[in-house]
Design a protein around this motif. Structure first.
Motif, mmCIF file in Angstrom:
data_model
loop_
_atom_site.group_PDB
_atom_site.id
_atom_site.type_symbol
_atom_site.label_atom_id
_atom_site.label_comp_id
_atom_site.label_asym_id
_atom_site.label_seq_id
_atom_site.Cartn_x
_atom_site.Cartn_y
_atom_site.Cartn_z
ATOM 1 N N ALA A 104 0.834 -1.206 0.000
ATOM 2 C CA ALA A 104 0.000 0.000 0.000
ATOM 3 C C ALA A 104 0.870 1.258 0.000
ATOM 4 N N ARG A 105 1.943 1.259 0.778
ATOM 5 C CA ARG A 105 2.862 2.408 0.776
ATOM 6 C C ARG A 105 3.490 2.598 -0.598
ATOM 7 N N ASN A 106 3.907 1.501 -1.219
ATOM 8 C CA ASN A 106 4.505 1.578 -2.555
ATOM 9 C C ASN A 106 3.498 2.076 -3.586
ATOM 10 N N ARG A 107 2.270 1.565 -3.515
ATOM 11 C CA ARG A 107 1.221 2.026 -4.421
ATOM 12 C C ARG A 107 0.981 3.517 -4.250
ATOM 13 N N ASP A 108 0.871 3.958 -3.007
ATOM 14 C CA ASP A 108 0.629 5.377 -2.744
ATOM 15 C C ASP A 108 1.771 6.243 -3.257
ATOM 16 N N ALA A 109 3.006 5.781 -3.089
ATOM 17 C CA ALA A 109 4.163 6.540 -3.590
ATOM 18 C C ALA A 109 4.122 6.637 -5.107
ATOM 19 N N LEU A 110 3.779 5.543 -5.780
ATOM 20 C CA LEU A 110 3.681 5.569 -7.239
ATOM 21 C C LEU A 110 2.584 6.524 -7.705
ATOM 22 N N TYR A 113 3.741 10.035 -7.300
ATOM 23 C CA TYR A 113 4.702 10.346 -8.360
ATOM 24 C C TYR A 113 3.969 10.640 -9.674
ATOM 25 N N LEU A 114 3.038 9.776 -10.037
ATOM 26 C CA LEU A 114 2.273 9.981 -11.265
ATOM 27 C C LEU A 114 1.490 11.295 -11.225
ATOM 28 N N SER A 115 0.897 11.593 -10.097
ATOM 29 C CA SER A 115 0.138 12.831 -9.950
ATOM 30 C C SER A 115 1.051 14.051 -10.128
ATOM 31 N N THR A 116 2.240 13.966 -9.559
ATOM 32 C CA THR A 116 3.190 15.074 -9.665
ATOM 33 C C THR A 116 3.669 15.244 -11.097
ATOM 34 N N VAL A 117 4.019 14.125 -11.727
ATOM 35 C CA VAL A 117 4.541 14.185 -13.102
ATOM 36 C C VAL A 117 3.462 14.644 -14.072
ATOM 37 N N ARG A 118 2.263 14.156 -13.897
ATOM 38 C CA ARG A 118 1.153 14.510 -14.796
ATOM 39 C C ARG A 118 0.616 15.910 -14.500
ATOM 40 N N GLY A 119 0.833 16.332 -13.221
ATOM 41 C CA GLY A 119 0.344 17.561 -12.646
ATOM 42 C C GLY A 119 0.038 18.660 -13.507
#
Length: 119
Positions: A104-110, A113-119
């Motif tokens: 769950a921690r790894n999923r949340d980190a991914l 990351y995707l939200s930031t990159v796509r931001g």
């Protein structure tokens, strides 16, 4: 059926089926020539074993609970739950919980990351 047929019907390589036998998870009959013979229920049993292994259980735990499986559910009679088995199952449940937390921690980190990159 012979081991090749069981392998074909389950998608599990014959080598793995022999390993399951070594671990006490499968008990084939033996023909006069020494060939392994499996009944039709072996297909379901192999599917059970695969599902339990895929969920992260060890062969030791599977060997201990396999006699109590029925239609995919665990039916462990209270008198069969020894303190040793209860401790083993609790440790496994704790290990799985820790693994779920890590995933769950790894999923949340991914996702962050995707939200930031796509931001």
């Amino acid at each position: 059926m012979r081991i090749g047929e069981l392998s074909r019907r389950t998608g599990v390589p014959a080598r793995m089926l022999r390993y399951y036998e070594e671990q006490g998870l499968l008990e084939p009959e033996r023909a006069g020539n020494g060939y392994r013979l499996y009944g039709g229920a072996a297909v379901y049993r192999v599917q059970q074993i695969r599902g339990l292994l895929d969920s992260g259980l060890t062969t030791e735990i599977i060997r201990r609970i396999l006699p109590f499986l029925d239609a995919g559910d665990i039916h462990l009679r209270p008198q069969c739950l020894t303190p040793e088995l209860a401790e083993l199952l609790q440790a496994e449940a704790d290990r799985i919980t820790a693994r779920i937390d890590c995933l769950a921690r790894n999923r949340d980190a991914l996702l962050r990351y995707l939200s930031t990159v796509r931001g």
